[in-house]
Design a protein around this motif. Structure first.
Motif, PDB file in Angstrom:
ATOM      1  N   UNK A 122      23.830 -18.737  22.819  1.00  0.00           N
ATOM      2  CA  UNK A 122      22.542 -19.270  22.382  1.00  0.00           C
ATOM      3  C   UNK A 122      21.805 -19.917  23.549  1.00  0.00           C
ATOM      4  N   UNK A 123      22.567 -20.523  24.476  1.00  0.00           N
ATOM      5  CA  UNK A 123      21.917 -21.198  25.592  1.00  0.00           C
ATOM      6  C   UNK A 123      21.605 -20.297  26.765  1.00  0.00           C
TER       7      UNK A 123
ATOM      8  N   UNK B  63      14.302 -13.084  21.052  1.00  0.00           N
ATOM      9  CA  UNK B  63      15.579 -13.462  21.657  1.00  0.00           C
ATOM     10  C   UNK B  63      15.430 -14.749  22.473  1.00  0.00           C
ATOM     11  N   UNK B  64      14.380 -14.786  23.308  1.00  0.00           N
ATOM     12  CA  UNK B  64      14.134 -15.984  24.109  1.00  0.00           C
ATOM     13  C   UNK B  64      13.802 -17.172  23.204  1.00  0.00           C
ATOM     14  N   UNK B  65      12.935 -16.923  22.205  1.00  0.00           N
ATOM     15  CA  UNK B  65      12.521 -17.986  21.300  1.00  0.00           C
ATOM     16  C   UNK B  65      13.691 -18.567  20.524  1.00  0.00           C
ATOM     17  N   UNK B  66      14.623 -17.696  20.089  1.00  0.00           N
ATOM     18  CA  UNK B  66      15.797 -18.150  19.346  1.00  0.00           C
ATOM     19  C   UNK B  66      16.556 -19.220  20.122  1.00  0.00           C
ATOM     20  N   UNK B  67      16.700 -18.990  21.437  1.00  0.00           N
ATOM     21  CA  UNK B  67      17.434 -19.936  22.271  1.00  0.00           C
ATOM     22  C   UNK B  67      16.755 -21.305  22.271  1.00  0.00           C
ATOM     23  N   UNK B  68      15.424 -21.314  22.408  1.00  0.00           N
ATOM     24  CA  UNK B  68      14.707 -22.591  22.431  1.00  0.00           C
ATOM     25  C   UNK B  68      14.783 -23.299  21.080  1.00  0.00           C
TER      26      UNK B  68
END
Lengths: 278, 262
Positions: B100-101, B143-148
């Motif tokens: 996730x990070x 995908x990028x947004x999920x991490x944030x």
């Protein structure tokens, strides 16, 4: 039910984070081909290809590109820190102006990253605003070439990343105990001396985090060198794009991605440790 | 007690951040066709912008991709953050946290390249996604947004202990009811902030979109990037002015809403 709820994000991240990274490793030892897609994986018959990674170690072009990227990233992060440290501290101590000043740092962000870089193109060109001002002041007759230089690239990088560096310093500075600095003053330290010997050392982890927060993405930066830098600023992000899109050499592009990742592993782990420590 | 030099550098830094923005807005109203040269007041560049179909189309696509990817990111990132904060120790927890990070610390060229390789390999193996366009850009941004979102939600829940949820269950709420009436409202501000952040990241991204877009998925930043490679135009000044106005308005509204709550 609870296990199912863990599986949904798990599968999503496995598919869109882990699998793609695994493919970068596979591609780095694959063979370039003329097919669609333009590569043959190791299991297509030719076995693994060690040449892509060897090329990075042996060809001075790629080595210089990686080295230049890390120098530019370190300069960017260092210059950002020089401005961000005083900005973050001053904003944290601004009392009722704190939120307004913080918004003033963040608001330019909302014009869009590309547009702000575009603004610098307009300011730095030969017939741009800065040259016009210099001519108006009688400081120069001919236009000074500013755009497409290493200086312009560095300026753009510092400009784009500065707000990222301000935030961790600000957050840490708001948690400082003012009593310590007062005690230093009571014991005879001048304000400057108290600042340097009492305040700054307490902020050291936040300053290191701010440095890495800029350094890590700056090392792979593509857009700013492309728009503001000279053609010979062949940073690794730019070389990777070139290998991938112009030369259609996906294996070498993947090997470059892997090399960048390997070199950034230390800074990334350090950054995560600093984050946990706070 | 703050040394004068520190305050001077604050104002210097703010001037540095604002100089291009202020000039951008000022010269957006100039009639001159050279950007950053004053040619008298005019709205011609706003009119030119309104007539630029390519840019408008790209902007409309970008808005839809940003809204879609931010929504997906909130659903998946919200679930990820909640699982990480509230499920205690379970097998694979640290792997989930690492994955996730990862997009937060990976250089965007690496993420972009890796996602393109995935989409190409998936298409080769299953026929889906057929080609690349808006859908693949949306998945990349999600995908990028999920991490944030996951990070924001996890840290929000970590600062609230579980007593409230446990109290709800002690009083007879089913786990699902406790989640809906207690946990979800706790997460709501983080979900809203995460949605806005994911939306903004998507609207600003060049690198992921360049890798994953193909010819049919030209987003606004990709279109702008190819314009800027040829140099700056006054139309971009006009566009920047509109974006800044929209951002200031949003920020003002959010500020008012937050003030109303306190």
């Amino acid at each position: 039910m609870r296990v199912a709820l863990r599986l949904v994000p798990g599968l999503w991240l496995a598919l869109l984070v882990a699998a793609p990274l695994a493919l970068v490793f596979v591609l780095a030892v694959s063979w370039q081909s003329n097919g669609v897609p333009p590569y043959d994986p190791p299991w297509a018959g030719q076995g693994t290809n060690p040449d892509n990674l060897r090329l990075l170690l042996e060809d001075p072009y790629y080595r210089a590109s990686l080295a230049q990227s890390f120098v530019v990233a370190a300069l960017t992060a260092g210059l950002c820190l020089l401005l961000a440290a005083p900005m973050g501290i001053a904003i944290a101590r601004a009392g009722r102006w704190r939120n307004a000043l913080l918004a003033a740092v963040l608001l330019p962000f909302w014009t869009g990253f590309l547009i702000r870089i575009g603004a610098w193109i307009g300011l730095l060109r030969d017939e741009g605003w800065i040259n016009a001002v210099l001519r108006g002041l009688g400081l120069t007759q001919d236009a000074i070439p500013l755009l497409y230089t290493h200086g312009a690239m560095l300026l753009g990088m510092v400009y784009a990343y500065l707000p990222f560096a301000v935030l961790p310093v600000f957050a840490a500075a708001t948690r400082l105990d003012p009593v310590l600095e007062e005690a230093a003053a009571d014991l005879g330290a001048t304000p400057g001396h108290a600042f340097l010997t009492v305040t700054l050392p307490q902020l050291f982890p936040a300053l290191a985090a701010a440095f890495l927060l800029v350094f890590i993405p700056a090392a792979g930066e593509y857009v700013i060198p492309e728009l503001l830098g000279p053609p010979d600023a062949t940073l690794v992000g730019r070389v990777l794009f070139q290998e991938f899109f112009q030369n259609r050499d996906w294996p070498v592009a993947s090997a470059l991605a892997l090399a960048l990742l390997a070199l950034l592993t230390g800074p990334i782990l350090l950054f995560q440790r600093l984050g946990r420590a706070q | 007690m703050t040394p004068r030099l520190v305050r001077v550098l604050l104002w210097g830094g703010l001037a540095f951040l604002w100089l291009p923005v202020v000039l951008l807005v000022g010269y957006a109203f100039s009639a001159s066709s050279v950007p950053f040269r004053w040619g008298g007041f005019s709205l011609r560049w706003f009119a030119a912008l309104a007539a630029n179909d390519r840019l408008l189309e790209a902007a409309w696509l970008s808005l839809r991709v940003a809204a879609g990817s931010a929504t997906l990111a909130v659903l998946l990132g919200g679930a990820t953050g909640w699982v990480l904060a509230r499920h205690g120790a379970f097998a694979g927890r640290s792997l989930l946290g690492t994955l996730a990070g990862a997009p937060l610390v990976l250089p965007e060229v690496v993420t972009g390249l890796s996602l393109l390789l995935l989409f190409v390999a998936l298409e080769g193996a299953t026929g889906w996604p057929a080609g690349r366009g808006a859908l693949t850009v949306l998945l990349a941004h999600a995908t990028l947004g999920t991490a944030y979102v996951a990070v924001i939600v996890q840290s929000r829940l970590a600062t609230r202990d579980r007593d409230l949820e446990e109290a709800a269950q002690d009083l007879g709420a089913t786990p699902a009811a406790a989640f809906a009436t207690v946990t979800l409202p706790l997460m709501a501000p983080a979900l809203a902030a995460g949605w806005l952040l994911a939306f903004t990241l998507s609207l600003d991204d060049v690198v992921l979109a360049s890798f994953t877009s193909g010819p049919s998925g030209t987003t606004l930043p990709v279109a702008l990037f190819s314009m800027l490679r040829l140099g700056m135009t006054p139309e971009v000044n006009a566009l920047a002015t509109l974006l800044l106005a929209a951002a200031a308005l949003t920020l003002g509204l959010v500020g008012l809403l937050l003030r109303g709550r306190d």
